[in-house]
Enzyme design. Structure first.
Site, mmCIF file in Angstrom:
data_model
loop_
_atom_site.group_PDB
_atom_site.id
_atom_site.type_symbol
_atom_site.label_atom_id
_atom_site.label_comp_id
_atom_site.label_asym_id
_atom_site.label_seq_id
_atom_site.Cartn_x
_atom_site.Cartn_y
_atom_site.Cartn_z
ATOM 1 N N GLU A 48 0.864 -1.200 0.000
ATOM 2 C CA GLU A 48 0.000 0.000 0.000
ATOM 3 C C GLU A 48 0.901 1.252 0.000
ATOM 4 O O GLU A 48 1.960 1.242 0.646
ATOM 5 C CB GLU A 48 -0.839 -0.009 1.285
ATOM 6 C CG GLU A 48 -1.706 1.209 1.518
ATOM 7 C CD GLU A 48 -2.302 1.247 2.938
ATOM 8 O OE1 GLU A 48 -1.584 0.957 3.920
ATOM 9 O OE2 GLU A 48 -3.499 1.569 3.056
ATOM 10 N N ASN A 108 -6.869 6.479 -1.509
ATOM 11 C CA ASN A 108 -5.820 5.493 -1.272
ATOM 12 C C ASN A 108 -6.143 4.346 -2.231
ATOM 13 O O ASN A 108 -7.121 3.615 -2.039
ATOM 14 C CB ASN A 108 -5.870 5.051 0.197
ATOM 15 C CG ASN A 108 -4.709 4.163 0.578
ATOM 16 O OD1 ASN A 108 -4.039 3.600 -0.278
ATOM 17 N ND2 ASN A 108 -4.482 4.022 1.870
ATOM 18 N N LYS A 125 -9.528 2.447 -1.589
ATOM 19 C CA LYS A 125 -9.703 1.881 -0.239
ATOM 20 C C LYS A 125 -10.996 2.368 0.421
ATOM 21 O O LYS A 125 -11.271 3.581 0.464
ATOM 22 C CB LYS A 125 -8.498 2.257 0.614
ATOM 23 C CG LYS A 125 -8.462 1.614 1.991
ATOM 24 C CD LYS A 125 -7.126 1.956 2.661
ATOM 25 C CE LYS A 125 -6.986 1.348 4.052
ATOM 26 N NZ LYS A 125 -5.680 1.691 4.649
ATOM 27 N N GLU A 144 -5.429 8.817 7.870
ATOM 28 C CA GLU A 144 -6.043 8.406 6.593
ATOM 29 C C GLU A 144 -7.411 9.061 6.394
ATOM 30 O O GLU A 144 -7.801 9.371 5.276
ATOM 31 C CB GLU A 144 -6.161 6.888 6.518
ATOM 32 C CG GLU A 144 -4.823 6.206 6.326
ATOM 33 C CD GLU A 144 -4.980 4.761 5.897
ATOM 34 O OE1 GLU A 144 -5.632 4.488 4.887
ATOM 35 O OE2 GLU A 144 -4.449 3.894 6.613
ATOM 36 N N CYS A 170 -4.814 -2.848 2.999
ATOM 37 C CA CYS A 170 -4.473 -2.794 4.415
ATOM 38 C C CYS A 170 -5.625 -3.079 5.380
ATOM 39 O O CYS A 170 -5.997 -4.216 5.574
ATOM 40 C CB CYS A 170 -3.797 -1.471 4.745
ATOM 41 S SG CYS A 170 -2.919 -1.594 6.317
ATOM 42 N N ASN A 195 0.342 -1.162 5.381
ATOM 43 C CA ASN A 195 1.288 -0.388 6.203
ATOM 44 C C ASN A 195 0.772 -0.492 7.625
ATOM 45 O O ASN A 195 -0.183 0.205 7.988
ATOM 46 C CB ASN A 195 1.260 1.100 5.829
ATOM 47 C CG ASN A 195 2.062 1.428 4.591
ATOM 48 O OD1 ASN A 195 3.250 1.675 4.653
ATOM 49 N ND2 ASN A 195 1.385 1.448 3.450
HETATM 50 N N1 CDV Z 1 -2.775 1.418 6.690
HETATM 51 C C1 CDV Z 1 -3.679 0.819 7.477
HETATM 52 O O1 CDV Z 1 -4.824 0.655 7.087
HETATM 53 N N2 CDV Z 1 -3.255 0.420 8.719
HETATM 54 C C2 CDV Z 1 -4.153 -0.160 9.672
HETATM 55 C C3 CDV Z 1 -3.896 0.268 11.081
HETATM 56 C C4 CDV Z 1 -2.623 -0.192 11.611
HETATM 57 C C5 CDV Z 1 -4.091 1.693 11.353
HETATM 58 C C6 CDV Z 1 -4.158 -1.662 9.653
HETATM 59 O O2 CDV Z 1 -5.240 -2.225 9.822
HETATM 60 O O3 CDV Z 1 -3.108 -2.306 9.533
#
Ligand code: CDV
Length: 314
Positions: A48, A108, A125, A144, A170, A195
């Site tokens: 990501e 995203n 996303k 985000e 993610c 991430n």
């Molecule tokens: N980039 C993400 O979506 N991270 C989320 C958390 C860590 C904020 C995750 O679910 O990994």
């Protein structure tokens, strides 16, 4: 019938620092694509927001400052070498990046690129974690919700390189509905980038359970939907924040068949049998025979008496 197989690559990326240029990052990705393809990969998953550091950790007063992390076109002059390498190597890829549309929307985003170097699918996303207010007291933030709009493309499945691929990003991987939406459309494979910082402001989860809940989400999504899941993450220290890594491939049996062991750049390649989903789809997870969606929007009082209660928002 010959088995449907795929050389599946997952590229984990050790931290990308704020000073790393797009050109340097793309050169790094191209080198990893070459390594994966030399080991038999036909399709490679990148993380990501691959092209920059994970900028939602910073509060920018001025959106113009944040916009430096967004791509206005794809491919661009800076990312074109990756598309050219895909066509040269006949190896497709999934890439996550921050997208700024011509009419000013911020997402995203991830794309699928096939073995000719053409974009065959896009996802924006939907599950955006974190907050949109300035919590300057925190060592790092997770903004985000400030920088991205909720994706407007739904959960799509795309025919690419002879298989059906669904995308997520993610935090989506923690939500069972995502895999189910994609499985109901016949996805063979769900690909996602992530991430995940070891310490997330406001999350109650203990740091030591982070890797467990990450792998559990991939394995459960794969097993309960009889499909393959491939997840590529950032790992190691990015501008002082440790990211968990654990890039992995999960099979329809719910087993993790490949997993990164370092917290730096790492290339995984598995030769997967796409038909491994068949015994599950024809037995325990034969959706047509056994799913009961007519019951999923209602709950009934435990006693069996009284009117069913609607479940808000389901
Ligand atoms: N980039 C993400 O979506 N991270 C989320 C958390 C860590 C904020 C995750 O679910 O990994």
């Amino acid at each position: 019938m010959s088995p449907r197989t795929l050389g599946l690559g997952v590229v984990q990326i050790g931290g990308i620092q704020p000073e790393d240029s797009r050109t340097d990052v793309v050169a790094r990705l191209v080198a990893h694509l070459r390594t994966a393809c030399a080991r038999g990969a036909e399709f490679v998953v990148f993380p990501e927001l691959t092209l920059t550091t994970f900028f939602p950790r910073y509060w920018f007063e001025d959106q113009g400052e944040a916009d430096q992390y967004f791509e206005r076109e794809m491919p661009s002059d800076e990312t074109a070498p990756l598309f050219a390498a895909a066509a040269e190597l006949k190896c497709g890829f999934y890439l996550g990046y921050a997208e700024l549309t011509p009419d000013g929307h911020h997402y995203n985003t991830s794309i699928l690129v096939d073995s000719t170097g053409s974009i065959t699918g896009k996802y924006r996303k939907i599950h955006l974690p974190g907050h949109d207010d300035n919590r300057a007291e925190l060592p790092h933030q997770h903004l985000e919700k400030k920088y991205f709009e909720v994706g407007d493309l739904g959960f799509g499945v795309f025919e690419s390189q002879g298989l059906k691929i669904g995308m997520a990003l993610c935090n989506d991987r923690r939500w069972p509905e995502v895999y189910r939406m994609l499985a109901l459309q016949g996805a063979d494979l769900v690909v996602l980038g992530f991430n995940t910082p070891m310490v997330v402001p406001g999350w109650q989860e203990e740091p030591h359970t982070k890797m467990h809940s990450h792998l559990l989400s991939l394995a459960a999504g794969a097993y309960q939907n009889a499909l393959w899941v491939a997840a590529a993450g950032k790992s190691g220290t990015e501008d002082g924040v440790y990211m968990i890594g654990g890039s992995a491939i999960a099979s329809p049996s719910g087993e993790i068949v490949a997993k990164a062991i370092s917290d730096g750049d790492e290339v995984l390649v598995s030769h997967i049998d796409l038909d491994l989903s068949t015994p599950f789809r024809e037995s325990v997870f034969d959706f047509a025979a056994h799913r009961r969606p007519e019951f999923y929007s209602l709950i009934t009082e435990r006693t069996g008496r009284g009117e069913p209660l609607p479940v808000p928002g389901f």
